[in-house]
Design a protein around this motif. Sequence first.
Motif, PDB file in Angstrom:
ATOM      1  N   ASP A 112       0.855  -1.190   0.000  1.00  0.00           N
ATOM      2  CA  ASP A 112       0.000   0.000   0.000  1.00  0.00           C
ATOM      3  C   ASP A 112       0.896   1.248   0.000  1.00  0.00           C
ATOM      4  N   LEU A 113       0.667   2.119  -0.988  1.00  0.00           N
ATOM      5  CA  LEU A 113       1.553   3.280  -1.143  1.00  0.00           C
ATOM      6  C   LEU A 113       1.464   4.222   0.062  1.00  0.00           C
ATOM      7  N   GLY A 114       0.260   4.278   0.676  1.00  0.00           N
ATOM      8  CA  GLY A 114       0.104   5.130   1.864  1.00  0.00           C
ATOM      9  C   GLY A 114       1.023   4.677   2.979  1.00  0.00           C
ATOM     10  N   LEU A 115       1.108   3.367   3.141  1.00  0.00           N
ATOM     11  CA  LEU A 115       1.959   2.811   4.197  1.00  0.00           C
ATOM     12  C   LEU A 115       3.440   3.074   3.876  1.00  0.00           C
ATOM     13  N   VAL A 142     -11.588   4.040   7.995  1.00  0.00           N
ATOM     14  CA  VAL A 142     -11.185   3.845   9.394  1.00  0.00           C
ATOM     15  C   VAL A 142     -10.456   2.514   9.613  1.00  0.00           C
ATOM     16  N   ASP A 143     -11.020   1.413   9.081  1.00  0.00           N
ATOM     17  CA  ASP A 143     -10.391   0.099   9.317  1.00  0.00           C
ATOM     18  C   ASP A 143      -8.939   0.095   8.856  1.00  0.00           C
ATOM     19  N   GLN A 144      -8.743   0.557   7.618  1.00  0.00           N
ATOM     20  CA  GLN A 144      -7.378   0.484   7.068  1.00  0.00           C
ATOM     21  C   GLN A 144      -6.429   1.412   7.835  1.00  0.00           C
ATOM     22  N   THR A 145      -6.930   2.575   8.219  1.00  0.00           N
ATOM     23  CA  THR A 145      -6.072   3.518   8.949  1.00  0.00           C
ATOM     24  C   THR A 145      -5.663   2.917  10.294  1.00  0.00           C
ATOM     25  N   LEU A 146      -6.603   2.286  10.990  1.00  0.00           N
ATOM     26  CA  LEU A 146      -6.251   1.706  12.289  1.00  0.00           C
ATOM     27  C   LEU A 146      -5.289   0.527  12.122  1.00  0.00           C
ATOM     28  N   MET A 147      -5.487  -0.246  11.057  1.00  0.00           N
ATOM     29  CA  MET A 147      -4.561  -1.365  10.809  1.00  0.00           C
ATOM     30  C   MET A 147      -3.154  -0.833  10.525  1.00  0.00           C
ATOM     31  N   GLN A 148      -3.097   0.190   9.687  1.00  0.00           N
ATOM     32  CA  GLN A 148      -1.779   0.744   9.335  1.00  0.00           C
ATOM     33  C   GLN A 148      -1.141   1.424  10.544  1.00  0.00           C
ATOM     34  N   PHE A 149      -1.970   2.040  11.382  1.00  0.00           N
ATOM     35  CA  PHE A 149      -1.443   2.646  12.613  1.00  0.00           C
ATOM     36  C   PHE A 149      -0.768   1.568  13.461  1.00  0.00           C
ATOM     37  N   ARG A 150      -1.458   0.438  13.615  1.00  0.00           N
ATOM     38  CA  ARG A 150      -0.900  -0.667  14.419  1.00  0.00           C
ATOM     39  C   ARG A 150       0.453  -1.119  13.839  1.00  0.00           C
ATOM     40  N   THR A 151       0.500  -1.265  12.530  1.00  0.00           N
ATOM     41  CA  THR A 151       1.752  -1.677  11.874  1.00  0.00           C
ATOM     42  C   THR A 151       2.857  -0.658  12.160  1.00  0.00           C
ATOM     43  N   LEU A 152       2.528   0.617  12.032  1.00  0.00           N
ATOM     44  CA  LEU A 152       3.552   1.663  12.166  1.00  0.00           C
ATOM     45  C   LEU A 152       4.029   1.813  13.612  1.00  0.00           C
ATOM     46  N   GLY A 157       7.456   2.609  17.054  1.00  0.00           N
ATOM     47  CA  GLY A 157       7.227   2.926  18.464  1.00  0.00           C
ATOM     48  C   GLY A 157       6.174   4.010  18.626  1.00  0.00           C
ATOM     49  N   GLY A 158       5.454   3.914  19.725  1.00  0.00           N
ATOM     50  CA  GLY A 158       4.334   4.825  19.968  1.00  0.00           C
ATOM     51  C   GLY A 158       4.743   6.255  20.284  1.00  0.00           C
ATOM     52  N   GLN A 159       6.045   6.497  20.523  1.00  0.00           N
ATOM     53  CA  GLN A 159       6.455   7.890  20.813  1.00  0.00           C
ATOM     54  C   GLN A 159       6.536   8.709  19.532  1.00  0.00           C
ATOM     55  N   HIS A 160       6.514   8.022  18.366  1.00  0.00           N
ATOM     56  CA  HIS A 160       6.708   8.765  17.121  1.00  0.00           C
ATOM     57  C   HIS A 160       5.489   8.768  16.203  1.00  0.00           C
ATOM     58  N   VAL A 161       4.470   8.015  16.573  1.00  0.00           N
ATOM     59  CA  VAL A 161       3.286   7.999  15.704  1.00  0.00           C
ATOM     60  C   VAL A 161       2.014   7.846  16.533  1.00  0.00           C
ATOM     61  N   GLY A 162       1.007   8.634  16.155  1.00  0.00           N
ATOM     62  CA  GLY A 162      -0.292   8.568  16.824  1.00  0.00           C
ATOM     63  C   GLY A 162      -1.392   8.607  15.774  1.00  0.00           C
ATOM     64  N   THR A 163      -2.637   8.476  16.217  1.00  0.00           N
ATOM     65  CA  THR A 163      -3.738   8.641  15.269  1.00  0.00           C
ATOM     66  C   THR A 163      -4.928   9.309  15.963  1.00  0.00           C
ATOM     67  N   VAL A 164      -6.051   9.306  15.268  1.00  0.00           N
ATOM     68  CA  VAL A 164      -7.220  10.084  15.682  1.00  0.00           C
ATOM     69  C   VAL A 164      -8.443   9.181  15.749  1.00  0.00           C
ATOM     70  N   LEU A 165      -9.286   9.385  16.764  1.00  0.00           N
ATOM     71  CA  LEU A 165     -10.591   8.715  16.788  1.00  0.00           C
ATOM     72  C   LEU A 165     -11.689   9.770  16.838  1.00  0.00           C
ATOM     73  N   GLN A 166     -12.812   9.453  16.165  1.00  0.00           N
ATOM     74  CA  GLN A 166     -13.927  10.416  16.035  1.00  0.00           C
ATOM     75  C   GLN A 166     -15.120   9.968  16.885  1.00  0.00           C
ATOM     76  N   SER A 167     -15.552  10.834  17.785  1.00  0.00           N
ATOM     77  CA  SER A 167     -16.621  10.411  18.705  1.00  0.00           C
ATOM     78  C   SER A 167     -17.975  10.276  18.014  1.00  0.00           C
ATOM     79  N   TYR A 168     -18.164  10.834  16.805  1.00  0.00           N
ATOM     80  CA  TYR A 168     -19.478  10.701  16.171  1.00  0.00           C
ATOM     81  C   TYR A 168     -19.742   9.291  15.627  1.00  0.00           C
ATOM     82  N   LEU A 169     -18.731   8.471  15.481  1.00  0.00           N
ATOM     83  CA  LEU A 169     -18.952   7.114  14.956  1.00  0.00           C
ATOM     84  C   LEU A 169     -19.375   6.160  16.078  1.00  0.00           C
TER      85      LEU A 169
END
Length: 310
Positions: A112-115, A142-152, A157-169
């Motif tokens: 995946d080019l995004g990854l 959302v699914d793919q972003t969370l999967m890629q977040f886990r991979t990254l 390491g978690g000190q260098h990458v984070g992500t976002v969750l949306q409360s409306y879902l």
Amino acid sequence: MIDQLYRKAVLTVAGQKTIENAVRARGWGMAQRFVAGETPQTAIQAVHDLKKDGIMANLDLLGEFIESPAQCTQFADNVITMLDAAHADGITPYVSIKLSSVGQGKTVDGEDLGLTNARRIIRRAREYGGFVCLDMEDHPRVDQTLMQFRTLVGEFGGQHVGTVLQSYLYRTEKDRASLDDLKPNLRIVKGAYLEPETVAYPQKADVDAAYRRLVYAHMSAGNYVNVATHDESIIHDVQMYALAHGISKDAFEFQMLYGIRRDLQRNLAAAGYRVRAYIPYGRDWYPYFSRRIAETPRNAMFVLRGMLKG
Ligand code: FDA
């Protein structure tokens, strides 16, 4: 409901070419309130200016219609150029990227080019001790972003990458709990896309209630939380929750958009809270600018006054 209608109406009007041309013709005058500039240098200047008020920065290169794999890779190169420029200027870079802008969903050389491009960006940010947040986009991603977040997180390491969750879902509280093993750095937002009732709460009160639950749960699980909202009543409640549960001011931060509630940003920083402004910059500012106008009639009035002044 009225909020949704307002937002839809503004975005429809703003999408018309004549309106876009009229706004662009006025140049930076109005957009400057919400967008730091067109180049990395102007964004870096905004970082320095905010620092004087004790406010940290999150740089965001704007880019909306990036279609081909080559454009996605060029966009990632531009983010890396910005990381280099920030580092050269003595700034520890903190940036946000949309995975769709760097190629999510496009397969190149079996990956995946995004990854691939996110890896390049995070690797460079890590070299500088920096941080990359993966913005959350509309619900099909959302699914793919969370999967890629886990991979990254696994790779960098978690000190260098984070992500976002949306409360409306509806799904988000489960998503948050499912990430707990990573001890993730998460930004909690209400959500900015027009989503159908099948996936998102239609009522603002439900979105706000879910927002509080998410922040409290993430804090209580001992994770770092980015409380990204301009909602004063939520901000107040989060302050109270942290106090009541002995959660230190270093365990979370408030995040707001550049140019919005600057008074609140300064007051929170002066009270010893960590505050970060999300600084958008880049030539492709018009769609971002339209979305900010769509968020509240107050912003539309601000622009209208600017246009009438000529
Ligand atoms: P809400 O809309 O309830 O507003 C609360 C108060 O703030 C109201 O008084 C309102 O008028 C005022 N306010 C809100 N927006 C304003 C504006 N533009 N101008 C003036 N006043 C305003 N979304 C997403 O889907 N994915 C993402 O990755 C991100 N990332 C992100 C980062 C950061 C730092 C922020 C602050 C926000 C996002 N968002 C986002 C956007 C988010 O989902 C949401 O659309 C906006 O933050 C607006 O919601 P509020 O939480 O501010 O509350």
